[in-house]
Design a protein around this motif. Structure first.
Motif, short mmCIF file in Angstrom:
data_model
loop_
_atom_site.label_atom_id
_atom_site.label_comp_id
_atom_site.label_asym_id
_atom_site.label_seq_id
_atom_site.Cartn_x
_atom_site.Cartn_y
_atom_site.Cartn_z
N GLY A 178 0.62 -1.56 0.21
CA GLY A 178 -0.40 -0.05 0.04
C GLY A 178 1.08 1.47 0.40
N LEU A 232 3.12 2.43 2.34
CA LEU A 232 4.74 2.85 3.03
C LEU A 232 5.24 1.55 1.61
CD1 LEU A 232 6.60 3.49 4.46
CD2 LEU A 232 5.47 2.31 6.59
N GLY A 233 4.12 0.15 1.66
CA GLY A 233 4.71 -0.68 1.93
C GLY A 233 5.03 -0.36 -0.02
N THR A 289 -5.22 -6.40 -3.71
CA THR A 289 -5.06 -6.09 -4.50
C THR A 289 -4.55 -5.95 -5.35
OG1 THR A 289 -7.23 -4.76 -3.40
CG2 THR A 289 -6.73 -4.14 -4.96
N VAL A 317 4.01 -4.71 5.85
CA VAL A 317 3.56 -3.08 5.66
C VAL A 317 2.34 -3.34 5.87
CG1 VAL A 317 4.05 -1.61 5.04
CG2 VAL A 317 5.57 -3.40 4.08
N LYS A 327 -1.81 -2.52 7.36
CA LYS A 327 -1.93 -1.81 8.54
C LYS A 327 -2.53 -3.05 9.93
CE LYS A 327 -3.02 2.12 7.26
NZ LYS A 327 -4.37 2.70 6.57
N ALA A 355 -4.25 -11.96 8.52
CA ALA A 355 -4.24 -12.25 7.59
C ALA A 355 -3.04 -12.80 6.74
CB ALA A 355 -4.94 -11.50 7.02
N THR A 356 -1.71 -11.49 7.40
CA THR A 356 -0.40 -12.38 6.24
C THR A 356 0.04 -13.51 6.10
OG1 THR A 356 1.07 -10.80 8.04
CG2 THR A 356 -0.37 -9.00 6.78
N TRP A 377 0.37 -16.24 3.79
CA TRP A 377 1.39 -16.18 2.72
C TRP A 377 2.77 -16.67 2.97
CZ3 TRP A 377 0.75 -14.01 -2.25
CH2 TRP A 377 -0.73 -12.57 -2.46
N VAL A 433 7.40 -3.63 9.10
CA VAL A 433 7.03 -2.30 8.74
C VAL A 433 5.46 -1.77 10.07
CG1 VAL A 433 7.79 -0.70 7.51
CG2 VAL A 433 8.69 -2.78 7.30
N GLN A 434 5.37 -1.54 10.31
CA GLN A 434 3.70 -1.13 11.16
C GLN A 434 4.47 0.16 12.00
OE1 GLN A 434 2.38 -5.15 12.11
NE2 GLN A 434 1.84 -5.12 10.55
N ILE A 474 8.17 7.35 7.04
CA ILE A 474 8.04 8.31 5.91
C ILE A 474 6.89 8.22 5.81
CG2 ILE A 474 9.00 7.18 3.58
CD1 ILE A 474 10.65 5.22 4.66
N ARG A 506 -1.46 6.36 -1.13
CA ARG A 506 -1.49 6.11 -2.27
C ARG A 506 -2.92 6.66 -3.14
NH1 ARG A 506 -3.65 -0.30 -1.92
NH2 ARG A 506 -4.70 0.38 0.09
N1 LIG Z 1 1.38 5.25 5.30
C1 LIG Z 1 2.35 6.34 5.95
O1 LIG Z 1 2.89 7.96 6.14
C2 LIG Z 1 3.45 5.34 7.05
C3 LIG Z 1 3.92 6.24 7.88
C4 LIG Z 1 4.54 5.33 8.50
C5 LIG Z 1 4.32 3.72 9.31
N2 LIG Z 1 2.71 3.57 8.73
C6 LIG Z 1 2.23 1.92 9.20
O2 LIG Z 1 2.91 1.15 7.77
C7 LIG Z 1 2.04 0.30 8.00
C8 LIG Z 1 0.86 -0.18 6.96
O3 LIG Z 1 0.73 1.69 6.66
P1 LIG Z 1 0.22 2.02 5.09
O4 LIG Z 1 -0.46 3.03 4.88
O5 LIG Z 1 1.00 1.62 4.08
O6 LIG Z 1 -1.08 1.24 4.97
P2 LIG Z 1 -2.49 0.78 3.46
O7 LIG Z 1 -1.76 2.15 2.85
O8 LIG Z 1 -3.68 0.25 4.36
O9 LIG Z 1 -1.39 -0.15 3.41
C9 LIG Z 1 -1.36 -1.66 3.61
C10 LIG Z 1 -1.69 -2.32 2.52
O10 LIG Z 1 -1.63 -4.34 3.38
C11 LIG Z 1 -3.10 -4.20 2.27
N3 LIG Z 1 -2.74 -5.75 3.18
C12 LIG Z 1 -3.75 -5.85 3.68
N4 LIG Z 1 -4.12 -6.78 4.04
C13 LIG Z 1 -3.32 -8.24 3.20
C14 LIG Z 1 -2.62 -9.30 2.87
N5 LIG Z 1 -3.47 -10.26 3.72
N6 LIG Z 1 -2.23 -9.96 2.43
C15 LIG Z 1 -2.05 -9.16 1.20
N7 LIG Z 1 -1.48 -7.60 1.18
C16 LIG Z 1 -2.45 -6.83 2.76
C17 LIG Z 1 -3.77 -4.01 1.97
O11 LIG Z 1 -4.06 -3.74 0.93
P3 LIG Z 1 -5.22 -3.16 -0.36
O12 LIG Z 1 -4.50 -2.69 -1.40
O13 LIG Z 1 -6.71 -4.37 -0.79
O14 LIG Z 1 -5.75 -2.39 0.79
C18 LIG Z 1 -2.78 -2.68 1.26
O15 LIG Z 1 -2.71 -2.12 0.37
C19 LIG Z 1 0.48 0.81 9.09
O16 LIG Z 1 0.81 0.39 10.59
C20 LIG Z 1 1.10 2.16 9.60
O17 LIG Z 1 0.79 2.41 10.76
C21 LIG Z 1 2.49 3.88 7.43
#
Ligand SMILES: NC(=O)c1ccc[n+]([C@@H]2O[C@H](COP(=O)([O-])OP(=O)(O)OC[C@H]3O[C@@H](n4cnc5c(N)ncnc54)[C@H](OP(=O)(O)O)[C@@H]3O)[C@@H](O)[C@H]2O)c1
Length: 300
Positions: free
Chosen positions: A15, A17-18, A39, A75, A77, A83-84, A87, A101-102, A127, A131
């Motif tokens: 998503g 971050l990943g 997705t 990476v 939520k 659910a991971t 894999w 990385v959470q 970071i 998305r």
């Molecule tokens: N974004 C940031 O700026 C940021 C910064 C620092 C820390 N974080 C932390 O990093 C973590 C990820 O955050 P994010 O913002 O990247 O979240 P996000 O944009 O919602 O991305 C999470 C991804 O995980 C996917 N996912 C969920 N279940 C899955 C599974 N079983 N198999 C494969 N993929 C799966 C989601 O799929 P879908 O595409 O179907 O939704 C989505 O693509 C969180 O803990 C957040 O707090 C984020």
């Protein structure tokens, strides 16, 4: 003939971050990226402060398609951690290194319960990324990643050597993780009110924001973290000056109608506070109200 074998890196949860991390890792020809996605999408594009990155990683949406990896980055939520597991049988060999990385401070305990007997490397990340569509991400600052010192952590740091992201292994990871939580826990306020704190700032709001952070700092210290009082003041100051529209990921998730990481960010303060006999009434209040903010939002 060359004996070149790429470093196989799987990212579960490509998503915001990943996707950003994968786009950077894919720039090194030594790496072969597989994105394990819920997705599916074709191609990865990241707008970063250092320019646009394009990558063509393998994207798989079925665990049966997973192959053994050298590194697995989780990476998702926090509420999608369990659910991971689907894999893992395909990805994990005996030497596969797993990086979580959470957000939050419970990376290790969460995955010790989910993957008994496997060590994981916890990563704290700052970071800011978003998305815009599947496979399309925007990285808003170069930022940093911190992992604890240990046998595999230098290899992790080396994976990012070609990037401008600051990646380090530190002796006191606990303090870094809790310091970030001190910042994140205050995000409960705008997530609840659905507006920034700055424009509505008053003494009552200051007491509540300060309460969220002071409780976090008290629990952090009981957990062994070193938290400077300046962190509390800078979080309060940041909330006082936050302009309208500036939220955090909890706020963004609520605004978008997605589940929120309430438990990983504020619930943990309440739970670990109870363990140490530290009262956490302000965090309890916000956890209860955010959880009661109701369907279709769920907390982890
Ligand atoms: N974004 C940031 O700026 C940021 C910064 C620092 C820390 N974080 C932390 O990093 C973590 C990820 O955050 P994010 O913002 O990247 O979240 P996000 O944009 O919602 O991305 C999470 C991804 O995980 C996917 N996912 C969920 N279940 C899955 C599974 N079983 N198999 C494969 N993929 C799966 C989601 O799929 P879908 O595409 O179907 O939704 C989505 O693509 C969180 O803990 C957040 O707090 C984020």
């Amino acid at each position: 003939m060359s004996n070149f074998r790429p470093i196989e890196i799987a990212v579960i949860g490509p998503g915001a971050l990943g996707g950003t991390l994968a786009a950077w890792l894919a720039q090194d020809p030594k790496n072969a990226l597989t994105l394990c996605a819920r997705t599916g999408f074709a191609g990865l594009e990241a707008e970063t402060p250092a320019g646009k990155l394009m990558a063509g990683p393998t994207v798989i949406t079925r665990p049966e398609a997973a192959q053994k990896a050298d590194w697995v980055f989780v990476v998702t939520k926090t509420y999608d951690s369990e659910a991971t597991l689907s894999w893992m049988p395909g990805l994990l060999g005996p030497d596969t290194k797993i990086v979580i990385v959470q957000n939050g401070v419970e990376h290790v305990s969460r995955f010790a319960a989910l993957l008994p007997g496997r060590e994981v490397i916890p990563a704290v990340v700052d970071i800011p990324s978003a998305r815009t569509a599947p496979g399309r991400v925007v990285q808003n600052a170069l930022g940093w990643i911190v992992v604890p010192e240990g046998p595999d952590e230098q290899a992790f740091v080396d994976l990012f050597a070609h990037t401008p992201i600051e990646v380090s292994a530190v002796s006191d990871w606990t303090s870094r993780a809790w310091s970030k939580l001190c910042l994140n826990c205050a995000g409960a306020f705008p997530a609840l009110t659905m507006r920034s704190t700055g424009p509505v700032w008053n003494d009552e709001i200051e007491r509540l924001v300060r309460g969220l952070v002071e409780e976090c700092a008290a629990v952090a210290r009981a957990e062994g973290a070193i938290i400077d009082d300046n962190i509390i003041e800078s979080v309060v100051e940041g909330a006082r000056n936050a302009p309208e529209g500036v939220g955090n990921s909890l706020y963004a998730d609520r605004m978008a109608g997605r589940p929120m990481e309430v438990d990983a960010r504020n619930g943990v303060i309440v739970r670990l506070g109870a363990k140490h006999g530290i009262p956490t009434p302000v965090n309890e209040l916000f956890v209860a109200l955010l959880n009661a903010s109701g369907s279709p939002w769920v907390s982890d």
